[in-house]
Design an enzyme around this catalytic site. Structure first.
Site, PDB file in Angstrom:
ATOM      1  N   THR A 161     -37.326 -43.728 -12.661  1.00 43.24           N
ATOM      2  CA  THR A 161     -37.090 -45.005 -11.992  1.00 43.24           C
ATOM      3  C   THR A 161     -38.152 -46.032 -12.396  1.00 43.24           C
ATOM      4  O   THR A 161     -39.271 -45.655 -12.741  1.00 43.24           O
ATOM      5  CB  THR A 161     -37.144 -44.739 -10.476  1.00 43.24           C
ATOM      6  N   VAL A 190     -26.174 -41.558  -4.559  1.00 44.92           N
ATOM      7  CA  VAL A 190     -27.122 -42.670  -4.498  1.00 44.92           C
ATOM      8  C   VAL A 190     -28.411 -42.131  -3.878  1.00 44.92           C
ATOM      9  O   VAL A 190     -28.363 -41.435  -2.857  1.00 44.92           O
ATOM     10  CB  VAL A 190     -26.572 -43.827  -3.636  1.00 44.92           C
ATOM     11  N   ASP A 192     -32.798 -42.979  -3.084  1.00 41.25           N
ATOM     12  CA  ASP A 192     -33.585 -43.887  -2.246  1.00 41.25           C
ATOM     13  C   ASP A 192     -33.766 -45.277  -2.857  1.00 41.25           C
ATOM     14  O   ASP A 192     -33.998 -46.253  -2.132  1.00 41.25           O
ATOM     15  CB  ASP A 192     -34.977 -43.288  -2.016  1.00 41.25           C
TER      16      ASP A 192
HETATM   17  N1  ASP Z   1     -35.922 -41.815  -6.745  1.00 39.20           N
HETATM   18  C1  ASP Z   1     -34.939 -41.851  -7.778  1.00 39.20           C
HETATM   19  C2  ASP Z   1     -33.616 -41.356  -7.246  1.00 39.20           C
HETATM   20  O1  ASP Z   1     -33.636 -40.436  -6.451  1.00 39.20           O
HETATM   21  C3  ASP Z   1     -35.305 -41.072  -8.994  1.00 39.20           C
HETATM   22  C4  ASP Z   1     -36.649 -41.383  -9.594  1.00 39.20           C
HETATM   23  O2  ASP Z   1     -37.488 -42.000  -8.959  1.00 39.20           O
HETATM   24  O3  ASP Z   1     -36.887 -41.028 -10.731  1.00 39.20           O
HETATM   25  O4  ASP Z   1     -32.599 -41.843  -7.631  1.00 39.20           O
END
Ligand code: ASP
Length: 291
Positions: A161, A190, A192
């Site tokens: 992310t 989906v 966070d």
């Molecule tokens: N938090 C993100 C999700 O769960 C993934 C990530 O941070 O790499 O979609």
């Protein structure tokens, strides 16, 4: 307010793997912090810097967001993004968006052009089309990860992310997060990242962007929890950030976050092996690291 309280932080995900080289990403992140710093010094609004910085992170293909996103198990690239503006607590987000190059721009448009906070799936795509946002004409050519069995291993992709938080010269705080989600996700999943209070948050005290095991960040309401700890328990930024992240760990997850407060503090804690991150501190110094 004075320039000495300009702060800016970004992340490229909590997925770096020990033994891998991240020089390219570190140079890219440093360049974005320098560009964002110059814009903030020239009087740009925090929300503008957050969205522009994330749009560059998305377009680079270096992170698992935007162009670098990985597909779901059906081979479809469903992308999520959210933004939040501290002074007004306005928020905008898109989830499971297919076919558009910059989910973060779509999220901002939801905030500014609709009475809603979150648009998902076909509705989000129809809205993005009306907003004339840049389309992906050929997904196979555009995305840098083929993903799945045809592409790279899950251990190569990990997660990645991207996010940004900024404080401008008026004292306004803003936050944004954009993601391709987790590798091997189910269609429609989906995490966070686009959800205000989970993976993104801004109020008058703090701006937060998270990365990591999204299900645990949702269950711990990490981003809002930091704001609430500061507001109701009087905790400082570092204490509140570490405590919220510890709840993710207690739930069996890992990850990290970037956060800035209203008086110039920056926190970038993580409980994963690493987190690609960079920040402009209030004294003008720049920090950039993966581990
Ligand atoms: N938090 C993100 C999700 O769960 C993934 C990530 O941070 O790499 O979609």
């Amino acid at each position: 307010m004075t320039n000495k309280c300009l702060t800016l932080a970004l992340h490229g995900g909590a997925g770096p793997l020990r033994g891998r080289e991240y020089a390219k990403e570190l140079a890219h992140m440093r360049g974005l912090i320098e560009a964002g710093r110059d814009r903030l010094r020239a009087g740009a609004a925090a929300m503008d810097v957050v969205v522009e910085t994330i749009a560059h992170l998305e377009a680079s293909g270096f992170y698992v967001a935007g162009r670098g996103a990985s597909p779901n198990t059906d081979g479809v690239y469903e992308l999520d993004a959210g933004v939040m503006h501290g002074p007004t607590r306005r928020a905008g987000a898109v989830a499971a968006l297919v076919g558009f190059a910059s989910p973060i721009r779509a999220a901002r448009a939801v905030m500014e052009q609709t009475p809603h906070v979150l648009l998902a799936g076909n509705g989000a795509a129809a809205f993005a089309a009306v907003q004339d946002l840049a389309r992906i004409e050929d997904a196979a050519a555009w995305f840098t990860h083929a993903g799945g069995s045809a592409g790279r291993k899950a251990s190569d992709l990990a997660t990645g992310t991207v996010g940004c938080v900024a404080r401008d010269e008026t004292g306004a705080l803003a936050a944004g997060t954009s993601t391709g989600g987790v590798f091997g996700k189910m269609p429609g999943r989906v995490g966070d990242s686009p959800i205000p209070g989970a993976g993104v948050w801004a109020d008058d005290r703090v701006a937060v962007s998270c990365t990591g095991a999204g299900e645990m960040f949702l269950r711990a309401a990490v981003a809002a929890q930091i704001g609430h700890r500061m507001r109701f328990a009087g905790e400082d930024l570092a204490t509140a950030s570490a405590a919220a992240l510890a709840e993710v760990g207690a739930l069996g997850g890992d990850g990290g976050l970037i956060a800035i407060d209203a008086v110039g503090a920056v926190a970038m804690p993580f409980i994963s092996a690493g987190m690609k991150r960079a920040a402009l501190h209030a004294d003008g110094s720049i920090e950039c690291a993966a581990f």
